[in-house]
Design an enzyme around this catalytic site. Structure first.
Site, PDB file in Angstrom:
ATOM      1  N   CYS A  36      19.022  68.649   6.770  1.00  0.00           N
ATOM      2  CA  CYS A  36      18.458  69.997   6.811  1.00  0.00           C
ATOM      3  C   CYS A  36      17.074  69.969   7.462  1.00  0.00           C
ATOM      4  O   CYS A  36      16.344  68.977   7.357  1.00  0.00           O
ATOM      5  CB  CYS A  36      18.356  70.573   5.399  1.00  0.00           C
ATOM      6  SG  CYS A  36      17.844  72.314   5.379  1.00  0.00           S
ATOM      7  N   ASP A  38      14.643  71.527   6.461  1.00  0.00           N
ATOM      8  CA  ASP A  38      13.669  71.728   5.385  1.00  0.00           C
ATOM      9  C   ASP A  38      12.546  70.683   5.458  1.00  0.00           C
ATOM     10  O   ASP A  38      12.808  69.482   5.547  1.00  0.00           O
ATOM     11  CB  ASP A  38      14.411  71.613   4.032  1.00  0.00           C
ATOM     12  CG  ASP A  38      13.564  72.092   2.869  1.00  0.00           C
ATOM     13  OD1 ASP A  38      12.444  71.559   2.688  1.00  0.00           O
ATOM     14  OD2 ASP A  38      14.016  72.988   2.138  1.00  0.00           O
ATOM     15  N   ARG A  40      10.716  69.468   3.333  1.00  0.00           N
ATOM     16  CA  ARG A  40      10.591  68.533   2.199  1.00  0.00           C
ATOM     17  C   ARG A  40      11.598  67.394   2.254  1.00  0.00           C
ATOM     18  O   ARG A  40      11.650  66.562   1.352  1.00  0.00           O
ATOM     19  CB  ARG A  40      10.789  69.303   0.881  1.00  0.00           C
ATOM     20  CG  ARG A  40       9.750  70.384   0.649  1.00  0.00           C
ATOM     21  CD  ARG A  40      10.210  71.352  -0.419  1.00  0.00           C
ATOM     22  NE  ARG A  40      11.385  72.100   0.007  1.00  0.00           N
ATOM     23  CZ  ARG A  40      12.025  72.999  -0.753  1.00  0.00           C
ATOM     24  NH1 ARG A  40      11.597  73.236  -1.970  1.00  0.00           N
ATOM     25  NH2 ARG A  40      13.080  73.630  -0.289  1.00  0.00           N
ATOM     26  N   HIS A  92      20.791  68.858   0.413  1.00  0.00           N
ATOM     27  CA  HIS A  92      19.806  68.765  -0.667  1.00  0.00           C
ATOM     28  C   HIS A  92      19.936  69.941  -1.617  1.00  0.00           C
ATOM     29  O   HIS A  92      20.311  71.046  -1.227  1.00  0.00           O
ATOM     30  CB  HIS A  92      18.378  68.664  -0.114  1.00  0.00           C
ATOM     31  CG  HIS A  92      17.883  69.900   0.584  1.00  0.00           C
ATOM     32  ND1 HIS A  92      16.959  70.738   0.009  1.00  0.00           N
ATOM     33  CD2 HIS A  92      18.162  70.434   1.785  1.00  0.00           C
ATOM     34  CE1 HIS A  92      16.691  71.736   0.838  1.00  0.00           C
ATOM     35  NE2 HIS A  92      17.405  71.586   1.934  1.00  0.00           N
ATOM     36  N   CYS A  95      18.394  74.060  -1.466  1.00  0.00           N
ATOM     37  CA  CYS A  95      18.428  74.385  -0.038  1.00  0.00           C
ATOM     38  C   CYS A  95      18.390  75.899   0.170  1.00  0.00           C
ATOM     39  O   CYS A  95      19.268  76.626  -0.293  1.00  0.00           O
ATOM     40  CB  CYS A  95      19.687  73.795   0.601  1.00  0.00           C
ATOM     41  SG  CYS A  95      19.775  74.113   2.388  1.00  0.00           S
TER      42      CYS A  95
HETATM   43 ZN   LIG Z   1      17.958  73.007   3.276  1.00  0.00          ZN
END
Ligand SMILES: [Zn+2]
Length: 204
Positions: A36, A38, A40, A92, A95
């Site tokens: 992803c 993302d 993090r 994750h 998400c």
């Molecule tokens: Zn995500």
């Protein structure tokens, strides 16, 4: 950021004067990471591999889209050119993409992209409908990983590699942003036979 970069480059050169000379010559990653976007969930830090170890493909919701030229080109290059032996799909918990797919739809680009996760929801609706909101969000993130592992396993590039005996290990994992741990999902396929043994010929 420029100052931090200068410091980083100097530190590397001091520790290993040949590092950038070697890095400029070739890359030999051991892993294709499909994850992803993302902020993090950065692969280098969370599995502790040095730069040069991971060929990376990231997008919202860690989707390996079979109609996306970007995904397809990354997989082809990783397997056929770089001979990467491991392909890891990492979803994750928490998400935002999965949550958006669960909670609304629309016609903006991000909505259309996440339709691919909505389709997974629809396929598993009887199971997901029984769960509470948090469980549904977590479980859909896991099912999304499984779906993307399948998209990779049924890709021609992977099938041809398996057929010619090239090592390609396709793995699905999920990262827990609450404790920083990767969790196995029982998704690991090293050959066409392993994949079919689990899902049968008819699985598409
Ligand atoms: Zn995500």
């Amino acid at each position: 950021m420029l100052a931090a970069n200068k410091q980083w480059a100097n530190d590397i050169k001091e520790a290993d004067p040949q590092y950038f000379i070697r890095a400029a010559q070739e890359q030999k990653p051991e892993l294709l990471w499909v994850g992803c976007a993302d902020s993090r969930v950065g692969p280098d830090q969370l599995i502790g591999l040095p730069m040069g170890s991971i060929f990376v493909h990231r997008n919202i919701g860690n989707i390996f889209a079979t109609n996306d030229l970007n995904s397809l080109a990354v997989l082809e290059y990783a397997i056929d050119e770089l001979q990467v032996p491991n392909v890891m799909v990492c979803g994750h918990y928490g998400c935002g993409g999965v949550h958006a797919a669960l909670t609304h739809s629309g016609i903006q680009p991000v909505d259309l992209w996440l339709d691919q996760i909505r389709f997974i929801y629809q396929r598993h609706e009887p199971e997901l409908a029984r769960l509470n909101e948090q469980q549904r969000w977590d479980r859909l993130a896991e099912l999304n990983v499984e779906a993307q592992v399948h998209n990779i396993c049924r890709n021609t590039v992977v099938r041809e590699a398996w057929k010619r005996g090239q090592e390609v290990n396709v793995i699905g994992l999920i990262y827990d942003i609450h404790d920083g741990r990767l969790k196995q999902l029982g998704l690991e396929f090293r050959s066409q036979a392993e994949w079919q043994a689990r899902y049968g010929e008819g699985r598409q």
